[in-house]
Design an enzyme around this catalytic site. Structure first.
Site, PDB file in Angstrom:
ATOM      1  N   ARG A  69      -6.353  -8.346   0.868  1.00  0.00           N
ATOM      2  CA  ARG A  69      -6.435  -7.000   0.371  1.00  0.00           C
ATOM      3  C   ARG A  69      -7.742  -6.294   1.189  1.00  0.00           C
ATOM      4  O   ARG A  69      -7.663  -4.715   1.300  1.00  0.00           O
ATOM      5  CB  ARG A  69      -6.861  -6.930  -1.179  1.00  0.00           C
ATOM      6  CG  ARG A  69      -7.024  -5.451  -1.792  1.00  0.00           C
ATOM      7  CD  ARG A  69      -7.516  -5.556  -3.231  1.00  0.00           C
ATOM      8  NE  ARG A  69      -8.723  -5.904  -3.222  1.00  0.00           N
ATOM      9  CZ  ARG A  69      -9.442  -6.741  -4.056  1.00  0.00           C
ATOM     10  NH1 ARG A  69      -8.503  -7.395  -4.721  1.00  0.00           N
ATOM     11  NH2 ARG A  69     -10.701  -6.692  -3.982  1.00  0.00           N
ATOM     12  N   TYR A 122       0.169  19.434   4.201  1.00  0.00           N
ATOM     13  CA  TYR A 122       1.137  18.730   3.461  1.00  0.00           C
ATOM     14  C   TYR A 122       1.145  18.790   1.982  1.00  0.00           C
ATOM     15  O   TYR A 122      -0.109  18.632   1.358  1.00  0.00           O
ATOM     16  CB  TYR A 122       1.078  17.291   4.113  1.00  0.00           C
ATOM     17  CG  TYR A 122       2.085  16.373   2.960  1.00  0.00           C
ATOM     18  CD1 TYR A 122       3.381  16.583   3.205  1.00  0.00           C
ATOM     19  CD2 TYR A 122       1.429  15.273   2.497  1.00  0.00           C
ATOM     20  CE1 TYR A 122       3.971  15.445   2.345  1.00  0.00           C
ATOM     21  CE2 TYR A 122       2.371  14.465   2.002  1.00  0.00           C
ATOM     22  CZ  TYR A 122       3.596  14.664   1.582  1.00  0.00           C
ATOM     23  OH  TYR A 122       4.282  13.815   1.013  1.00  0.00           O
ATOM     24  N   ASP A 194      -5.938  15.473   9.961  1.00  0.00           N
ATOM     25  CA  ASP A 194      -4.474  14.968   9.830  1.00  0.00           C
ATOM     26  C   ASP A 194      -3.879  15.075  11.277  1.00  0.00           C
ATOM     27  O   ASP A 194      -3.340  16.199  11.475  1.00  0.00           O
ATOM     28  CB  ASP A 194      -4.058  15.131   8.512  1.00  0.00           C
ATOM     29  CG  ASP A 194      -2.485  14.623   8.558  1.00  0.00           C
ATOM     30  OD1 ASP A 194      -1.883  14.160   9.351  1.00  0.00           O
ATOM     31  OD2 ASP A 194      -1.934  14.633   7.300  1.00  0.00           O
ATOM     32  N   LYS A 219       5.411   7.946   9.899  1.00  0.00           N
ATOM     33  CA  LYS A 219       6.219   9.227  10.693  1.00  0.00           C
ATOM     34  C   LYS A 219       6.197   8.684  12.234  1.00  0.00           C
ATOM     35  O   LYS A 219       6.963   7.824  12.418  1.00  0.00           O
ATOM     36  CB  LYS A 219       5.326  10.428  10.427  1.00  0.00           C
ATOM     37  CG  LYS A 219       5.297  10.781   9.037  1.00  0.00           C
ATOM     38  CD  LYS A 219       6.711  10.914   8.403  1.00  0.00           C
ATOM     39  CE  LYS A 219       6.331  11.689   6.810  1.00  0.00           C
ATOM     40  NZ  LYS A 219       5.759  10.857   6.062  1.00  0.00           N
TER      41      LYS A 219
END
Ligand SMILES: Cc1ncc(COP(=O)(O)O)c(C=O)c1O
Length: 403
Positions: A69, A122, A194, A219
């Site tokens: 994790r 976005y 971003d 993406k």
């Protein structure tokens, strides 16, 4: 998490280009027993018979992994590849792009803080600004994306975070990163950018003054639409905060996804070169069509911020959008006619993907919210794949007949 001090900077890669870094960067220490590929390490925990050695790793005094994790070898190689491509000092990975964005914001902000961003980020990011952050007593100003003077004025009033996304999704507006980062630093704010649409092949926000770069690796980085992931890279102190938030709240990348993203990134340079070229050709072609009311692509000389894009980008990316004459009704007629584009809510893949913001990037928003964000209902976002550009033009031509 990876930072330069903890990872072996590979001397063989000193001074090589980004295309070469995409192929070989970040992998060195994980190519074990002669393997030419980084393995998928599916182990929840890592064992240390020697308690002192275990303690040294747990306390961050020695490199190594304790629990997946927190960190994992496959994930670390992925973080390293993105880190070297963005020229960052540190990087950490997340389960998705939205996990990277939300964890970075939650890690850096506290009740009473203020964020400045723009109207057309976005859709998921926009929801953070209009819903999740205000619920915690964090206020947000969303400025007109095309008005840099307004953004500078609002930043100067005081804020802790300036959040940029450029080019924007889905209207492909361009923000001047260097200009806005200077204004943010004047106000002692941290700059997050971003870089999903541009990719590190086309644009490096850290070089332009951003403090942290964020990617939805789902993406272009992965490029094959088969794995979700996110990454935050940049200033080591800030990355450490985002890492700590993710380590505790748990939106960690799956090692199999990290493997797929690593494999996809090897062709990043080739794919982006092709997608830059094809998208420009298609944008120019659409710009001449009577069925098309407007084309949004920063590579077009007519684009409102073409000069800024030409200054800060090496290529204009693989995504464009265009507005049909006839609004959403025309979208309904044209989209089903496309033969070579998936009609889906994704972008950045080797396959061409098309869709309207109402079902893709801004599905979370009402038509009124989309209108307020300047997103026309007649818009189609078109993410150009690596197919032959002539075939894509022919496909668009036969589909536009339905307008
Ligand atoms: C610019 C941008 N940032 C972030 C995201 C979110 O990424 P993910 O879907 O991996 O959570 C997207 C998704 O479309 C995006 O387009």
């Amino acid at each position: 998490m990876s930072d330069r001090s903890a990872s072996s900077a590979d001397p063989a890669l000193a001074g090589v280009s980004r295309d070469t870094l995409a192929v070989r960067g970040g992998e060195g220490e994980y190519l074990v027993q002669g393997a030419t590929q980084v393995p998928v390490v599916y182990s929840a925990a890592f064992g240390y018979p020697d308690v002192d050695a275990w303690l040294a790793v747990a306390q961050g005094r020695a490199p190594g992994h304790i629990y997946s994790r927190n960190t994992n070898p496959t994930n670390h190689a992925f973080e390293e590849k993105v880190r070297v491509l963005e020229g960052a000092e540190a990087a950490t990975s997340f389960a998705t792009g939205m996990a990277a964005i939300s964890n970075a914001l939650f890690a850096l902000l506290a009740p009473g803080d203020h964020v400045v961003s723009v109207k057309d980020t976005y859709g998921g990011t926009n929801q953070m600004f209009v819903d999740f952050l205000p619920r915690l007593g964090i206020t947000v100003d969303l400025c007109d994306t095309s008005d840099h003077e307004e953004i500078e004025t609002v930043i100067a009033r005081g804020c802790q975070v300036v959040y940029l996304e450029t080019p924007t999704n889905p209207t492909l507006k361009v923000l001047d990163i260097a200009r806005l980062a200077a204004a943010a630093h004047e106000a002692r704010a941290v700059v997050l950018a971003d870089n999903t649409f541009a990719t590190p092949i086309n644009q490096n926000p850290l070089e332009l003054g951003a403090d942290l770069v964020i990617h939805s690796a789902t993406k272009f980085l992965g490029g094959h639409a088969d794995a979700l992931g996110g990454v935050v890279c940049g200033d080591p102190g800030l990355v450490a905060k985002a890492y700590h938030y993710r380590e505790i709240t748990g939106a960690s990348l799956d090692p199999m996804a990290a493997y797929l993203l690593l494999r996809g990134m090897k062709t990043l340079g080739l794919r982006i070169a092709r997608q830059n070229e094809s998208a420009l050709r298609i944008a120019r072609w659409l710009d001449e069509r009577p069925e098309v009311a407007a084309v949004y692509y920063p590579g077009l000389e007519s684009h409102v911020h073409h000069d800024v894009a030409a200054r800060q980008m090496r290529g204009y990316g693989g995504v464009l959008s265009f507005m049909l004459e006839g609004g959403f009704e025309a979208v309904r007629r044209v989209l089903p006619k496309l033969r070579l584009a998936h009609r889906a809510a994704n972008l950045g893949a080797v396959e061409t993907v098309a869709g309207p913001p109402a079902t893709t990037s801004h599905v979370e928003c009402s038509p009124e919210e989309r209108e307020a964000m300047g997103i026309p209902e007649g818009l189609i976002r078109y993410s150009v794949g690596i197919e032959d550009a002539g075939d894509l033009v022919a496909d668009l031509e036969q589909a536009l007949a339905a307008v």
